[in-house]
Design a protein around this motif. Structure first.
Motif, PDB file in Angstrom:
ATOM      1  N   HIS A 122       1.188  -1.268  -0.118  1.00  0.00           N
ATOM      2  CA  HIS A 122       0.329  -0.133   0.070  1.00  0.00           C
ATOM      3  C   HIS A 122       1.069   1.554   0.106  1.00  0.00           C
ATOM      4  O   HIS A 122       2.352   0.824   0.661  1.00  0.00           O
ATOM      5  N   ILE A 123       0.705   2.503  -0.609  1.00  0.00           N
ATOM      6  CA  ILE A 123       1.593   3.569  -1.006  1.00  0.00           C
ATOM      7  C   ILE A 123       0.766   4.721   0.129  1.00  0.00           C
ATOM      8  O   ILE A 123      -1.704   4.591   0.067  1.00  0.00           O
ATOM      9  N   ARG A 124       1.349   5.040   0.924  1.00  0.00           N
ATOM     10  CA  ARG A 124       1.145   6.288   1.643  1.00  0.00           C
ATOM     11  C   ARG A 124      -0.084   7.552   0.719  1.00  0.00           C
ATOM     12  O   ARG A 124       1.422   8.099   0.229  1.00  0.00           O
ATOM     13  N   GLY A 125      -1.397   8.158   1.400  1.00  0.00           N
ATOM     14  CA  GLY A 125      -0.847   9.195   1.130  1.00  0.00           C
ATOM     15  C   GLY A 125       0.001  10.275   0.962  1.00  0.00           C
ATOM     16  O   GLY A 125      -0.239   9.936   2.168  1.00  0.00           O
ATOM     17  N   GLY A 126      -0.119  11.354   0.411  1.00  0.00           N
ATOM     18  CA  GLY A 126       1.344  12.241   0.316  1.00  0.00           C
ATOM     19  C   GLY A 126       2.124  11.853  -0.155  1.00  0.00           C
ATOM     20  O   GLY A 126       3.183  12.612  -0.173  1.00  0.00           O
ATOM     21  N   ALA A 127       2.810  10.781  -0.987  1.00  0.00           N
ATOM     22  CA  ALA A 127       3.885  10.215  -1.325  1.00  0.00           C
ATOM     23  C   ALA A 127       3.798  10.563  -2.957  1.00  0.00           C
ATOM     24  O   ALA A 127       3.218  10.341  -3.773  1.00  0.00           O
ATOM     25  N   ILE A 128       5.695  10.895  -3.492  1.00  0.00           N
ATOM     26  CA  ILE A 128       5.670  10.787  -5.025  1.00  0.00           C
ATOM     27  C   ILE A 128       6.892   9.981  -4.965  1.00  0.00           C
ATOM     28  O   ILE A 128       7.848  10.160  -4.483  1.00  0.00           O
ATOM     29  N   LEU A 129       6.412   9.011  -5.732  1.00  0.00           N
ATOM     30  CA  LEU A 129       7.462   7.663  -5.227  1.00  0.00           C
ATOM     31  C   LEU A 129       7.815   7.492  -7.287  1.00  0.00           C
ATOM     32  O   LEU A 129       7.033   7.564  -8.139  1.00  0.00           O
ATOM     33  N   PRO A 130       9.126   7.430  -6.762  1.00  0.00           N
ATOM     34  CA  PRO A 130      10.423   7.914  -8.808  1.00  0.00           C
ATOM     35  C   PRO A 130       9.997   5.865  -9.065  1.00  0.00           C
ATOM     36  O   PRO A 130      10.432   5.824  -8.261  1.00  0.00           O
ATOM     37  N   THR A 131       9.460   5.388 -10.319  1.00  0.00           N
ATOM     38  CA  THR A 131      10.047   4.542 -10.866  1.00  0.00           C
ATOM     39  C   THR A 131      10.685   4.516 -11.904  1.00  0.00           C
ATOM     40  O   THR A 131      10.933   6.088 -12.642  1.00  0.00           O
ATOM     41  N   GLN A 132      10.581   2.999 -12.554  1.00  0.00           N
ATOM     42  CA  GLN A 132      11.175   3.116 -13.976  1.00  0.00           C
ATOM     43  C   GLN A 132      11.163   2.200 -14.468  1.00  0.00           C
ATOM     44  O   GLN A 132      10.369   0.604 -14.395  1.00  0.00           O
ATOM     45  N   LYS A 133      10.763   1.672 -15.834  1.00  0.00           N
ATOM     46  CA  LYS A 133      10.021   0.441 -16.148  1.00  0.00           C
ATOM     47  C   LYS A 133      11.027  -0.184 -15.980  1.00  0.00           C
ATOM     48  O   LYS A 133      11.788  -0.042 -16.528  1.00  0.00           O
ATOM     49  N   PRO A 134      10.253  -1.676 -15.877  1.00  0.00           N
ATOM     50  CA  PRO A 134      11.818  -2.484 -15.027  1.00  0.00           C
ATOM     51  C   PRO A 134      12.164  -3.659 -16.420  1.00  0.00           C
ATOM     52  O   PRO A 134      11.344  -4.073 -17.461  1.00  0.00           O
ATOM     53  N   GLU A 135      13.539  -4.067 -15.511  1.00  0.00           N
ATOM     54  CA  GLU A 135      13.894  -5.242 -16.818  1.00  0.00           C
ATOM     55  C   GLU A 135      15.136  -5.983 -16.121  1.00  0.00           C
ATOM     56  O   GLU A 135      14.458  -6.029 -14.391  1.00  0.00           O
ATOM     57  N   VAL A 136      15.235  -7.268 -16.277  1.00  0.00           N
ATOM     58  CA  VAL A 136      15.280  -8.329 -15.459  1.00  0.00           C
ATOM     59  C   VAL A 136      17.302  -7.966 -14.629  1.00  0.00           C
ATOM     60  O   VAL A 136      17.408  -9.238 -13.638  1.00  0.00           O
ATOM     61  N   THR A 137      17.543  -7.155 -15.706  1.00  0.00           N
ATOM     62  CA  THR A 137      18.663  -6.828 -14.262  1.00  0.00           C
ATOM     63  C   THR A 137      19.010  -5.356 -14.205  1.00  0.00           C
ATOM     64  O   THR A 137      18.383  -4.422 -14.496  1.00  0.00           O
ATOM     65  N   THR A 138      19.587  -4.863 -13.325  1.00  0.00           N
ATOM     66  CA  THR A 138      19.504  -3.471 -12.270  1.00  0.00           C
ATOM     67  C   THR A 138      20.470  -2.784 -13.955  1.00  0.00           C
ATOM     68  O   THR A 138      20.018  -1.245 -14.368  1.00  0.00           O
TER      69      THR A 138
END
Length: 421
Positions: A122-138
């Motif tokens: 669950h994401i807490r209200g008040g949050a801005i989370l940066p994301t990235q399109k996933p792959e199999v390795t970093t």
């Protein structure tokens, strides 16, 4: 047998492992920023609920749930052979990460239904989370487009940050060889404010998609403004309608194909025709401004057909003061907003405090009742044709019930289509 692949290519364990590892890779920019905060300020990456909700004594002994930073609540399944997890929902707005819907529980112990292929996220209200399109390795995922998840709180605000460097070199903070953003959403505008941009990523990364949780209305237009960091004129672009979409049932706004360059500052703003959300306060004939304001309502003329001129304020009505949810239903106490005068109907006076009861009778039947618990009222002496005991099996239920707390409201949603009934 430690390897998920041991159980077969289509096993529940393999599919669920892949699913949640994909989510973890999606959230790597948020996790990476948490490690930056740990390095520079000593904040914890993984923390108990009590660290964020220390004034709530219910969190003091919670040791089977935890947080990533302050914004991501994780409820794992730690016991074999169970689908129901005893969990605590702290006092904040929370959104289910996977369905993106705002949950009704708050500051309450719940029975969380988590079958073999699920964990609570669950994401807490008040949050801005940066994301990235996933792959199999970093290594590969670092080449993919980035995004944001903006989860609005009670005040329709949110904030967050992003730290980004080459992912390999030492002392990038000390040498200033990184990108840092402060994100904020206030007064209907999202700011992506770069504070440090001394690192140029070789992959020419861009923010492509942004998801807003808790947006009840469909925008009429969305604009993006590039804000130069060293003078110059700001440039505003109005997005085509194909670049944004709104899910009214879940109250989620999606922005697509934005192409916002990492290391530059932007502002995103949208316009909403709030007239279409007016609720008629004077449905009788011969309404005028005086009669309208006597009911404590707002008066404003409109040229839009069908829009009422006398309408309720957005905070008119009732707020949930106590809530108790069980497997068979929900019990609520609601209180009227006292800053508005009585309705002006002497034969139907307002009741300041009401009780609400919701029963889950069967998989396709529910009942709700709203009454004044301090005064008896006449009820038609005809028994209802309902089961003697409510149905407590959530997995068989064809609907789900959401309760908004401020202002109070009940939503019944069909599981198969997401339709609000």
């Amino acid at each position: 047998p430690q390897d998920p692949a041991f159980y077969g290519t289509d096993s529940v364990l393999l599919r669920s492992s892949k699913h949640y590892l994909t989510i973890r890779y999606t959230l790597l920019p948020y996790l990476y920023t948490l490690f930056y905060k740990a390095h520079t300020t000593g904040e914890t990456v993984v923390r108990p609920l009590v660290h964020e909700f220390y004034s709530d004594s219910n969190t003091w002994e919670v040791d089977r749930q935890f947080l990533w930073g302050k914004h991501l609540l994780i409820t794992p399944v730690l016991d074999p052979g169970t689908d129901i997890i005893k969990a605590y929902i702290p006092d904040a707005v929370w959104y289910d990460y996977e369905t993106m819907e705002r949950i009704s529980d708050r500051k309450n112990h719940v029975d969380m239904h988590l079958p073999a292929d699920k964990l609570g996220l669950h994401i807490r209200g008040g949050a801005i989370l940066p994301t990235q399109k996933p792959e199999v390795t970093t290594t590969y995922s670092r080449r993919n487009p980035m995004g944001l998840i903006v989860a609005l709180d009670d005040n329709n605000q949110a904030a967050g940050e992003l730290f980004w460097d080459d992912g390999d070199s030492r002392d990038t903070v000390e040498n200033g060889n990184y990108v840092h953003y402060q994100f904020s959403f206030v007064n209907g505008s999202l700011m992506l404010q770069v504070t440090t941009a001394d690192y140029k990523d070789p992959n020419n990364l861009k923010f492509e998609n942004i998801t807003f949780l808790g947006v009840p209305l469909h925008p009429t237009s969305v604009s993006v403004t590039h804000i130069p960091t060293e003078g110059g004129l700001a440039k505003t672009t109005v997005l085509p309608n194909s670049s944004f979409d709104h899910d009214a049932a879940k109250q989620v706004l999606f922005l697509y194909s934005l192409s916002l360059t990492l290391g530059k500052s932007y502002a995103i703003h949208w316009e909403i025709n709030e007239e279409l959300e007016r609720f008629d306060c004077y449905p009788e004939e011969n309404a005028d401004e005086t009669k309208c304001k006597e009911r404590g309502c707002l008066w404003k003329q409109s040229t839009t057909e069908g829009v009422p001129w006398c309408y309720y304020p957005s905070d008119y009505g009732y707020t949930v003061t106590t809530s108790n949810e069980t497997s068979s239903g929900i019990t609520l106490d609601i209180t009227r907003n006292m800053k508005y005068r009585s309705s002006g109907r002497p034969d139907s006076p307002d009741v300041d405090n009401l009780r609400v009861q919701i029963w889950y009778h069967t998989s396709n039947m529910l009942q709700f009742k709203i009454w004044d618990p301090t005064n008896e009222r006449f009820e038609v002496p005809v028994p209802l044709s309902v089961p003697s005991t409510p149905d407590t099996d959530e997995s068989k239920r064809l609907y789900r019930v959401l309760v908004s707390k401020k202002p109070f409201g009940i939503q019944v949603i069909r599981n198969s289509t997401g339709t609000k009934m």
